[in-house]
Design a protein around this motif. Structure first.
Motif, PDB file in Angstrom:
ATOM      1  N   ILE A  70       0.812  -1.226   0.000  1.00  0.00           N
ATOM      2  CA  ILE A  70       0.000   0.000   0.000  1.00  0.00           C
ATOM      3  C   ILE A  70       0.843   1.273   0.000  1.00  0.00           C
ATOM      4  CG2 ILE A  70      -2.001  -1.095   1.081  1.00  0.00           C
ATOM      5  CD1 ILE A  70      -1.065   0.172   3.746  1.00  0.00           C
ATOM      6  N   GLY A  71       2.156   1.131  -0.077  1.00  0.00           N
ATOM      7  CA  GLY A  71       3.019   2.310  -0.119  1.00  0.00           C
ATOM      8  C   GLY A  71       2.908   3.013  -1.458  1.00  0.00           C
ATOM      9  N   THR A  72       3.266   4.296  -1.472  1.00  0.00           N
ATOM     10  CA  THR A  72       3.259   5.075  -2.714  1.00  0.00           C
ATOM     11  C   THR A  72       4.629   5.707  -2.914  1.00  0.00           C
ATOM     12  OG1 THR A  72       2.558   7.132  -1.649  1.00  0.00           O
ATOM     13  CG2 THR A  72       0.807   5.631  -2.402  1.00  0.00           C
ATOM     14  N   GLY A  73       4.911   6.045  -4.146  1.00  0.00           N
ATOM     15  CA  GLY A  73       6.169   6.713  -4.451  1.00  0.00           C
ATOM     16  C   GLY A  73       6.278   8.045  -3.731  1.00  0.00           C
ATOM     17  N   TRP A  74       5.175   8.773  -3.675  1.00  0.00           N
ATOM     18  CA  TRP A  74       5.189  10.055  -2.965  1.00  0.00           C
ATOM     19  C   TRP A  74       5.344   9.853  -1.468  1.00  0.00           C
ATOM     20  CZ3 TRP A  74       6.464  13.948  -5.691  1.00  0.00           C
ATOM     21  CH2 TRP A  74       6.057  14.073  -7.003  1.00  0.00           C
ATOM     22  N   GLY A  75       4.883   8.710  -0.962  1.00  0.00           N
ATOM     23  CA  GLY A  75       4.986   8.425   0.459  1.00  0.00           C
ATOM     24  C   GLY A  75       6.412   8.253   0.938  1.00  0.00           C
ATOM     25  N   ILE A  76       7.301   7.848   0.057  1.00  0.00           N
ATOM     26  CA  ILE A  76       8.706   7.675   0.437  1.00  0.00           C
ATOM     27  C   ILE A  76       9.620   8.682  -0.252  1.00  0.00           C
ATOM     28  CG2 ILE A  76       9.288   5.976  -1.311  1.00  0.00           C
ATOM     29  CD1 ILE A  76      10.865   4.540   0.981  1.00  0.00           C
ATOM     30  N   PHE A  77       9.079   9.495  -1.132  1.00  0.00           N
ATOM     31  CA  PHE A  77       9.890  10.445  -1.888  1.00  0.00           C
ATOM     32  C   PHE A  77      10.657  11.395  -0.970  1.00  0.00           C
ATOM     33  CE2 PHE A  77      10.661  14.200  -4.520  1.00  0.00           C
ATOM     34  CZ  PHE A  77      11.273  13.600  -5.612  1.00  0.00           C
ATOM     35  N   GLY A  78       9.987  11.955   0.024  1.00  0.00           N
ATOM     36  CA  GLY A  78      10.646  12.868   0.966  1.00  0.00           C
ATOM     37  C   GLY A  78      11.752  12.183   1.739  1.00  0.00           C
ATOM     38  N   LEU A  79      11.485  10.955   2.173  1.00  0.00           N
ATOM     39  CA  LEU A  79      12.514  10.185   2.891  1.00  0.00           C
ATOM     40  C   LEU A  79      13.705   9.914   1.982  1.00  0.00           C
ATOM     41  CD1 LEU A  79      10.264   7.609   4.774  1.00  0.00           C
ATOM     42  CD2 LEU A  79      11.519   9.522   5.772  1.00  0.00           C
ATOM     43  N   TRP A  80      13.421   9.581   0.727  1.00  0.00           N
ATOM     44  CA  TRP A  80      14.482   9.278  -0.230  1.00  0.00           C
ATOM     45  C   TRP A  80      15.385  10.490  -0.434  1.00  0.00           C
ATOM     46  CZ3 TRP A  80      17.244   5.621  -2.000  1.00  0.00           C
ATOM     47  CH2 TRP A  80      17.992   5.776  -3.156  1.00  0.00           C
ATOM     48  N   ILE A  81      14.805  11.677  -0.594  1.00  0.00           N
ATOM     49  CA  ILE A  81      15.589  12.897  -0.778  1.00  0.00           C
ATOM     50  C   ILE A  81      16.439  13.156   0.474  1.00  0.00           C
ATOM     51  CG2 ILE A  81      15.454  15.401  -1.089  1.00  0.00           C
ATOM     52  CD1 ILE A  81      14.835  13.779  -3.628  1.00  0.00           C
ATOM     53  N   LYS A  82      15.833  12.983   1.659  1.00  0.00           N
ATOM     54  CA  LYS A  82      16.571  13.174   2.915  1.00  0.00           C
ATOM     55  C   LYS A  82      17.736  12.188   2.998  1.00  0.00           C
ATOM     56  CE  LYS A  82      15.222  11.488   6.916  1.00  0.00           C
ATOM     57  NZ  LYS A  82      14.457  11.193   8.133  1.00  0.00           N
ATOM     58  N   TRP A  83      17.474  10.914   2.693  1.00  0.00           N
ATOM     59  CA  TRP A  83      18.518   9.894   2.746  1.00  0.00           C
ATOM     60  C   TRP A  83      19.634  10.201   1.741  1.00  0.00           C
ATOM     61  CZ3 TRP A  83      14.528   5.393   2.429  1.00  0.00           C
ATOM     62  CH2 TRP A  83      13.876   5.266   3.660  1.00  0.00           C
ATOM     63  N   LEU A  84      19.249  10.668   0.571  1.00  0.00           N
ATOM     64  CA  LEU A  84      20.222  10.999  -0.470  1.00  0.00           C
ATOM     65  C   LEU A  84      21.127  12.142  -0.010  1.00  0.00           C
ATOM     66  CD1 LEU A  84      21.141  10.361  -3.354  1.00  0.00           C
ATOM     67  CD2 LEU A  84      19.480  12.050  -4.156  1.00  0.00           C
ATOM     68  N   LEU A  85      20.524  13.189   0.531  1.00  0.00           N
ATOM     69  CA  LEU A  85      21.305  14.336   1.016  1.00  0.00           C
ATOM     70  C   LEU A  85      22.218  13.946   2.180  1.00  0.00           C
ATOM     71  CD1 LEU A  85      18.657  17.189   0.783  1.00  0.00           C
ATOM     72  CD2 LEU A  85      20.626  16.783  -0.724  1.00  0.00           C
ATOM     73  N   LEU A  86      21.691  13.178   3.130  1.00  0.00           N
ATOM     74  CA  LEU A  86      22.520  12.740   4.260  1.00  0.00           C
ATOM     75  C   LEU A  86      23.672  11.843   3.809  1.00  0.00           C
ATOM     76  CD1 LEU A  86      19.814  12.102   6.995  1.00  0.00           C
ATOM     77  CD2 LEU A  86      21.638  13.818   7.061  1.00  0.00           C
TER      78      LEU A  86
END
Length: 132
Positions: free
Chosen positions: A89-105
């Motif tokens: 039930i996950g969505t791409g938008w649901g993890i998009f913010g986390l992905w950007i944060k993880w990428l920057l970190l």
């Protein structure tokens, strides 16, 4: 929940309950009964993977979360637990913010943070997988 070492289970089957063995409620205690099944095929997996790779490459990795969701939906759709199909039930938008944060970190820490990304991503995948 503990399972004694003397009752080694066959991969994908419920272990037999013996003396001193605790079995989770609803897990069943019938030896040899398969609790999960995977019904995916090579053609649908290949198509899903190609689409995921294209999405990732064409967006230079920015839309990788959408590729993850695509692959996880395929996996869940083809997985059955105790005869019940799973659903992602996950969505791409649901993890998009986390992905950007993880990428920057990961960039800021020169890749050290990547050791924390995989467990967090797996946690998100598992939490978003439910019975259909």
């Amino acid at each position: 929940m503990t399972i004694s070492n003397e009752h080694a289970s066959v991969y994908g089957q419920v272990p037999a309950a013996g003396p001193g063995t605790m079995v989770a409620a609803g897990a069943g205690t019938v030896p040899g009964v398969q609790i999960y099944q995977f019904r995916g095929g090579a053609a649908s997996w290949f198509g899903t993977q190609i689409l995921g790779v294209l999405i990732t490459i064409c967006t230079i990795g920015i839309c990788y979360p959408f590729a993850v969701v695509l692959v996880e939906r395929w996996r869940a759709k083809n997985t059955y637990l105790q005869g019940r199909q799973l659903q992602f039930i996950g969505t791409g938008w649901g993890i998009f913010g986390l992905w950007i944060k993880w990428l920057l970190l990961s960039i800021i820490t020169l890749g050290i943070y990547t050791f924390w990304v995989y467990p967090r991503l797996m946690q998100w995948k598992v939490e978003k997988t439910v019975f259909a």
